[in-house]
Design a protein around this motif. Structure first.
Motif, PDB file in Angstrom:
ATOM      1  N   GLY A  40       9.544  -2.799  -4.573  1.00  0.00           N
ATOM      2  CA  GLY A  40      10.359  -3.913  -4.107  1.00  0.00           C
ATOM      3  C   GLY A  40       9.561  -5.064  -3.523  1.00  0.00           C
ATOM      4  N   ILE A  41       8.278  -4.860  -3.271  1.00  0.00           N
ATOM      5  CA  ILE A  41       7.426  -5.917  -2.703  1.00  0.00           C
ATOM      6  C   ILE A  41       6.349  -6.321  -3.694  1.00  0.00           C
ATOM      7  N   GLY A  42       5.779  -5.346  -4.377  1.00  0.00           N
ATOM      8  CA  GLY A  42       4.691  -5.616  -5.311  1.00  0.00           C
ATOM      9  C   GLY A  42       3.345  -5.526  -4.615  1.00  0.00           C
ATOM     10  N   ASN A  43       2.369  -6.255  -5.163  1.00  0.00           N
ATOM     11  CA  ASN A  43       1.027  -6.220  -4.609  1.00  0.00           C
ATOM     12  C   ASN A  43       1.010  -6.819  -3.209  1.00  0.00           C
ATOM     13  N   CYS A  44       0.339  -6.143  -2.295  1.00  0.00           N
ATOM     14  CA  CYS A  44       0.274  -6.607  -0.914  1.00  0.00           C
ATOM     15  C   CYS A  44      -0.906  -5.957  -0.217  1.00  0.00           C
ATOM     16  N   THR A  45      -1.179  -6.430   0.984  1.00  0.00           N
ATOM     17  CA  THR A  45      -2.153  -5.797   1.859  1.00  0.00           C
ATOM     18  C   THR A  45      -1.361  -5.137   2.974  1.00  0.00           C
ATOM     19  N   ALA A  46      -1.554  -3.831   3.148  1.00  0.00           N
ATOM     20  CA  ALA A  46      -0.717  -3.064   4.076  1.00  0.00           C
ATOM     21  C   ALA A  46      -1.531  -2.540   5.253  1.00  0.00           C
ATOM     22  N   TYR A  47      -0.930  -2.622   6.420  1.00  0.00           N
ATOM     23  CA  TYR A  47      -1.439  -2.017   7.652  1.00  0.00           C
ATOM     24  C   TYR A  47      -0.240  -1.307   8.269  1.00  0.00           C
ATOM     25  N   LEU A  48      -0.013  -0.067   7.864  1.00  0.00           N
ATOM     26  CA  LEU A  48       1.238   0.617   8.187  1.00  0.00           C
ATOM     27  C   LEU A  48       1.026   2.011   8.757  1.00  0.00           C
ATOM     28  N   TYR A  49       1.789   2.316   9.817  1.00  0.00           N
ATOM     29  CA  TYR A  49       1.947   3.690  10.275  1.00  0.00           C
ATOM     30  C   TYR A  49       3.206   4.196   9.593  1.00  0.00           C
ATOM     31  N   LYS A  50       3.104   5.282   8.860  1.00  0.00           N
ATOM     32  CA  LYS A  50       4.182   5.740   7.995  1.00  0.00           C
ATOM     33  C   LYS A  50       5.417   6.258   8.727  1.00  0.00           C
ATOM     34  N   ASP A  51       5.291   6.648   9.977  1.00  0.00           N
ATOM     35  CA  ASP A  51       6.434   7.228  10.694  1.00  0.00           C
ATOM     36  C   ASP A  51       7.280   6.186  11.422  1.00  0.00           C
ATOM     37  N   LYS A  52       6.950   4.918  11.305  1.00  0.00           N
ATOM     38  CA  LYS A  52       7.718   3.877  11.995  1.00  0.00           C
ATOM     39  C   LYS A  52       8.893   3.427  11.134  1.00  0.00           C
ATOM     40  N   PRO A  53      10.076   3.230  11.753  1.00  0.00           N
ATOM     41  CA  PRO A  53      11.283   2.886  10.990  1.00  0.00           C
ATOM     42  C   PRO A  53      11.445   1.371  10.777  1.00  0.00           C
ATOM     43  N   TYR A  54      10.359   0.651  10.740  1.00  0.00           N
ATOM     44  CA  TYR A  54      10.426  -0.794  10.521  1.00  0.00           C
ATOM     45  C   TYR A  54       9.087  -1.265   9.946  1.00  0.00           C
ATOM     46  N   TYR A  55       9.102  -2.465   9.420  1.00  0.00           N
ATOM     47  CA  TYR A  55       7.863  -3.126   9.031  1.00  0.00           C
ATOM     48  C   TYR A  55       8.082  -4.630   9.097  1.00  0.00           C
ATOM     49  N   ILE A  56       6.993  -5.359   9.137  1.00  0.00           N
ATOM     50  CA  ILE A  56       7.019  -6.818   9.198  1.00  0.00           C
ATOM     51  C   ILE A  56       6.316  -7.333   7.956  1.00  0.00           C
ATOM     52  N   GLN A  57       6.979  -8.273   7.285  1.00  0.00           N
ATOM     53  CA  GLN A  57       6.389  -8.870   6.085  1.00  0.00           C
ATOM     54  C   GLN A  57       5.931 -10.274   6.447  1.00  0.00           C
TER      55      GLN A  57
END
Length: 144
Positions: free
Chosen positions: A99-116
């Motif tokens: 749903g986003i495509g190519n990106c650079t990610a800095y993510l903790y997988k257990d968090k119920p949110y993200y910022i784009q």
């Protein structure tokens, strides 16, 4: 070839394999500890740049940011990882998300949110380890 020479060669090969396995194990253990302690990456603002510092670092000039949007959803499924580090706790690197495509990610997988965060060149997806940040939902959409 003499038996002594064969034993020396065998000992040398076993030593190299053991060293390789030890280094690889340390790298995996280090990534795991970083994720558990919440320091897989650091985000800071300095000299008009937003910086993501970790195994793979990025910096964005603040004036290049075109929009920031908060999503109170689980992190999209990863299609592929191109370069970076991924454990069962975090993902840092260039990737492709559903749903986003190519990106650079800095993510903790257990968090119920993200910022784009969007720039003209790149999409960044991130969240924070600290649980004190659910107030990001108040941001909704920031654009300039």
């Amino acid at each position: 070839m003499e038996k002594t020479t064969k034993r020396i060669i065998l000992a040398f090969i076993v030593g190299i394999i053991t060293l390789y396995c030890s280094v690889y194990g340390f790298i995996l253990y280090d990534s795991h500890i970083k994720g558990v302690k919440g320091n897989a990456y650091e985000i800071k603002i300095q000299n008009d740049y937003l910086m993501f510092l970790g195994d793979m670092s990025s910096s964005i000039k603040l004036e290049d940011i075109t929009s920031i949007q908060f999503y109170e959803n689980n992190i999209p499924r990863r299609n592929s990882i191109k370069i970076g580090t991924e454990t069962n706790i975090f993902l840092v690197g260039k990737t492709s998300l559903e749903g986003i495509g190519n990106c650079t990610a800095y993510l903790y997988k257990d968090k119920p949110y993200y910022i784009q965060l969007l720039t003209n060149k790149t999409t960044f997806i991130f969240n924070l380890f600290d649980t004190l940040y659910p107030q990001f939902g108040d941001l909704a959409i920031i654009q300039h």
